[in-house]
Design a protein around this motif. Structure first.
Motif, short mmCIF file in Angstrom:
data_model
loop_
_atom_site.label_atom_id
_atom_site.label_comp_id
_atom_site.label_asym_id
_atom_site.label_seq_id
_atom_site.Cartn_x
_atom_site.Cartn_y
_atom_site.Cartn_z
N ASN A 1 0.79 -1.23 0.00
CA ASN A 1 0.00 0.00 0.00
C ASN A 1 0.83 1.29 0.00
O ASN A 1 0.32 2.35 0.37
CB ASN A 1 -0.94 -0.01 1.22
CG ASN A 1 -2.22 0.75 0.95
OD1 ASN A 1 -2.61 0.91 -0.22
ND2 ASN A 1 -2.86 1.24 1.99
N ASN A 2 2.06 1.21 -0.47
CA ASN A 2 2.94 2.39 -0.43
C ASN A 2 2.34 3.61 -1.10
O ASN A 2 2.55 4.73 -0.66
CB ASN A 2 4.28 2.06 -1.10
CG ASN A 2 4.96 0.87 -0.46
OD1 ASN A 2 4.39 -0.23 -0.43
ND2 ASN A 2 6.15 1.07 0.07
N MET A 3 1.60 3.40 -2.18
CA MET A 3 1.00 4.52 -2.91
C MET A 3 -0.52 4.51 -2.78
O MET A 3 -1.22 5.04 -3.63
CB MET A 3 1.42 4.47 -4.38
CG MET A 3 2.95 4.54 -4.54
SD MET A 3 3.48 4.86 -6.25
CE MET A 3 2.96 3.36 -7.08
N GLN A 4 -1.02 3.92 -1.70
CA GLN A 4 -2.47 3.83 -1.46
C GLN A 4 -3.19 3.14 -2.62
O GLN A 4 -4.32 3.48 -2.94
CB GLN A 4 -3.08 5.23 -1.23
CG GLN A 4 -2.54 5.91 0.01
CD GLN A 4 -3.34 7.15 0.42
OE1 GLN A 4 -4.33 7.52 -0.21
NE2 GLN A 4 -2.90 7.80 1.49
N LEU A 5 -2.51 2.17 -3.25
CA LEU A 5 -3.12 1.49 -4.38
C LEU A 5 -3.37 0.01 -4.13
O LEU A 5 -3.80 -0.70 -5.03
CB LEU A 5 -2.24 1.67 -5.64
CG LEU A 5 -2.16 3.10 -6.19
CD1 LEU A 5 -1.17 3.17 -7.35
CD2 LEU A 5 -3.54 3.60 -6.64
N TYR B 1 0.38 4.05 5.60
CA TYR B 1 0.79 5.12 4.70
C TYR B 1 1.68 6.11 5.43
O TYR B 1 1.21 7.06 6.05
CB TYR B 1 -0.45 5.83 4.13
CG TYR B 1 -0.11 6.89 3.10
CD1 TYR B 1 0.35 6.53 1.84
CD2 TYR B 1 -0.22 8.24 3.40
CE1 TYR B 1 0.67 7.48 0.90
CE2 TYR B 1 0.10 9.21 2.46
CZ TYR B 1 0.54 8.82 1.21
OH TYR B 1 0.87 9.77 0.29
#
Lengths: 317, 317
Positions: free
Chosen positions: A201-205, A273
Motif C-alpha cells: 500500500n505504499n501509494m495507497q493502491l 501510509y
C-alpha cells in the motif's frame, strides 16, 4: 461490483503483520482473529511462516514465525470452513518439518521465492503437493524481474503441479496498468493455473490494484486486517469483505477485530501510509531503507531521505 | 503512465483541510504552502472559502473561511505561476464581496452546489464569469443524485459559461467503475466543458479514482497535501505530483511541506483512513455521523456505530 463467487480472500495478518511486531501475537489474539475471519467469510487465514528456527537467527520471535504442528493443534483445536495456510521461504524451510496434510492443521503451503530460485521453489512445491497440500508459488519483487527471466520461469511453472501463482508487488510500486499488464501476461503464459495477487500500500493502491486483479479473474486475493503488514502494509481485509458481493461476506466481525485487536496493536507498532514507504514505492525499491529510517531519530526527515535515495553520487541501493 | 501535459492539479489543502481545523492555519503556513506548491508544479492553490461571515455562524473560524481581498494581498504579495482559487457555497456568498478579477488576487472561483440549486449556481457563475474569473461548477453528493435530475441539470450547465464541471465524490463511496461511468456521462452530456474530479479517501480509492479520471481525459485533479481534508480526506498531492510524468512536477517541495507543516498538523487534528469514515463511505452516506463519533468518547466503537447505521429500526439518516 465484483459479484461472482470466484474469489478467495487470503488474510495474512499474522504472517505479514508478524514482520512488523516480530510475530508477537498472543494465542488469544490469533484465536479471535480466526473466529472473526471465519464469520466474515474469509477463505484462508495465513497463520505464520513454516520456516525452520535452525536455519534462521530467531531474534526472540513469536511462535508464528516457526509454526509447530503440536502448538497449532492447541491454538486451533476445531477448524471452521476457513482454511489455514503457512508461508515458507526458499533456503529457510526444513522439509522434514512438514507433516503429511492429513496429520497437519495446515491446508495450504505457499512458497515465496525470488526469480532466481524458482527451480528450488518448484522442487519444494512438488514435495508439498505430493504430501497432499494445496500450493502456491509467490514470485517476489516482480517489478524487478526481467522479461526473459520471467518467460523462462513460466515454462517451468506451467509444468509443475502448483495450484496458484501469485503476482506479488513487493515494493508497492505497481499501478492499475502494471497490474493489468502482469495479470494478462500470467494468464497468457500459465493458462492452466489459478492466479493470486499480493499488493502493498505504499501509494495507497493496494485495494484498488486488488480489485483490478479480481475483475480480471484472479482468484486469490491477499489482504490483512487494517492493512497490517510490513512497511506500508497490505490491502485491508475490511475493504475487500465489504466490496465483494457474495452473501457469505460479513463486515461486522472484521470491524470487531479492528476495534478489539488492531487499534491497540497499531498503538504499539506502526505500519501503513507513511511517507518514507511512499518514497520507496515511487522509486520501486525495497522498503528496507525506509524501515531503517522509521526506526531512527530521523524518522520524519523525509526530504533528506528522498535526497539520499535519489542522489546520483550516493546510491544506497 | 499519464504523460500528457493536459492535467492541472488543484490543491485544496487550506480550503478542505480547513474543515478539519476550523481554518486555523497561520499566514506563514499558507505562504510556505504556496511557495512549495509553486515549486512542485501545482497549477492552482485553493486558498479558502469566499463565503460571507454575515451569512454563516463563524464559530471563531480562521481567516481562510471568509477570504478578504486586502488580507490576501498581504499574504500573497507576489504571485507565482500557481493560480489561486476560492470556493463559494450557494446561499452563503455575498456577491457584493467579489471584486472584478483584475483587482483580485484570485483567478478562479468555484461554486459548490447540491443538484437542487444548480440554477442558482449557474446564476453566480454567470456573474463571476462576467467579472473575468475562471469558473467551475462542483456538483456535490453526486452518488445521491437521480439520473433524471442530472440530465435536466446538464441541459442548463451546457448553456452556461462555466469553464469546468466537477465530479465530486462527497461520500468517498465511488469505485473506479463508478468514476468511469460518471466521467463518460459528463463527457457525453457536456462535450464543450472541461471536467474535474474531487475524490474522497474513505475506501482508500481517492488517488486511484483520480488516476482513472486523468486517463479518461479529466483536466482538473483536486488533491491536498498528505490528504488533509474533511473526514477521510482527499487524494494526496504528493502521489499525484510523483505520478504525473511532466518535467514541471517536483516531489521534493511537497515532501518538505509534509515534513514541516503537515506532520505537526496531523498531531493536532485528525483526518484520513479511520474506520468510521470507511463505514459511511461503504454505506454511501454523508460522514457527519462518523465525524460526531470521532468527536465523542466512543470514537473507536466501530461495531456499535456500524450496527446503528445499518439497523432497519433505528435509522440515523
Amino acid at each position: 461490483m465484483v459479484r461472482k463467487d470466484s474469489h478467495k480472500i487470503l488474510d495474512c495478518t499474522i504472517r505479514d503483520g508478524g514482520l512488523v511486531n516480530n510475530w508477537d501475537f498472543s494465542v488469544e489474539f490469533v484465536q479471535n482473529l480466526y473466529r472473526g475471519l471465519s464469520e466474515a467469510g474469509v477463505a484462508y487465514m495465513e497463520i505464520g511462516y513454516k520456516n525452520s528456527a535452525k536455519l534462521l537467527k530467531s531474534e526472540d520471535s513469536g511462535p508464528w514465525r516457526f509454526l509447530n504442528e503440536d502448538f497449532l493443534k492447541e491454538v486451533i483445536p476445531t477448524k471452521t470452513e476457513t482454511k489455514l495456510s503457512a508461508l515458507v521461504d526458499i533456503g529457510r524451510v526444513d522439509e522434514n518439518d512438514i507433516l503429511p496434510r492429513e496429520e497437519s492443521v495446515l491446508d495450504l503451503i505457499r512458497v515465496a521465492t525470488y526469480i532466481k530460485d524458482v527451480d528450488k521453489a518448484i522442487e519444494l512445491i512438488e514435495k508439498f503437493h505430493s504430501m497432499g497440500y494445496e500450493t502456491t508459488l509467490n514470485i517476489m519483487a516482480l517489478s524487478h524481474v526481467k522479461e526473459n527471466e520471467l518467460s523462462e520461469a513460466f515454462a517451468e511453472i506451467a509444468k509443475s503441479p502448483v495450484d496458484v501463482v501469485y503476482v506479488v508487488d513487493s515494493y508497492g510500486s505497481m499501478d492499475h496498468r502494471d497490474v493489468d499488464y502482469m495479470i494478462s501476461k500470467f494468464q497468457r503464459m500459465l493458462p492452466d493455473k489459478e492466479l493470486g495477487v499480493h499488493m502493498h500500500n505504499n501509494m495507497q493502491l493496494a485495494f484498488s490494484n486488488t480489485l483490478i486483479g479480481a475483475e480480471k479473474g484472479v482468484s486469490y486475493l491477499d489482504s490483512s486486517v487494517y492493512g497490517m503488514g510490513r512497511a506500508a502494509g497490505n490491502c485491508p481485509t475490511e475493504l475487500l469483505v465489504s466490496y465483494l458481493k457474495h452473501p457469505k461476506y460479513n463486515l461486522r466481525p472484521v470491524l470487531e477485530i479492528i476495534e478489539k485487536l488492531m487499534i491497540p496493536m497499531r498503538e504499539k507498532v506502526e505500519w501503513g501510509y507513511l511517507i518514507p514507504y511512499t518514497v520507496t514505492g515511487i522509486l520501486n525499491e525495497h522498503p528496507r531503507t525506509a524501515m531503517a529510517l522509521r526506526n531512527s531519530e530521523d524518522k520524519d526527515k523525509y526530504v533528506e531521505f528522498y535526497d539520499r535515495l535519489t542522489s546520483p553520487e550516493i546510491m544506497v541501493k
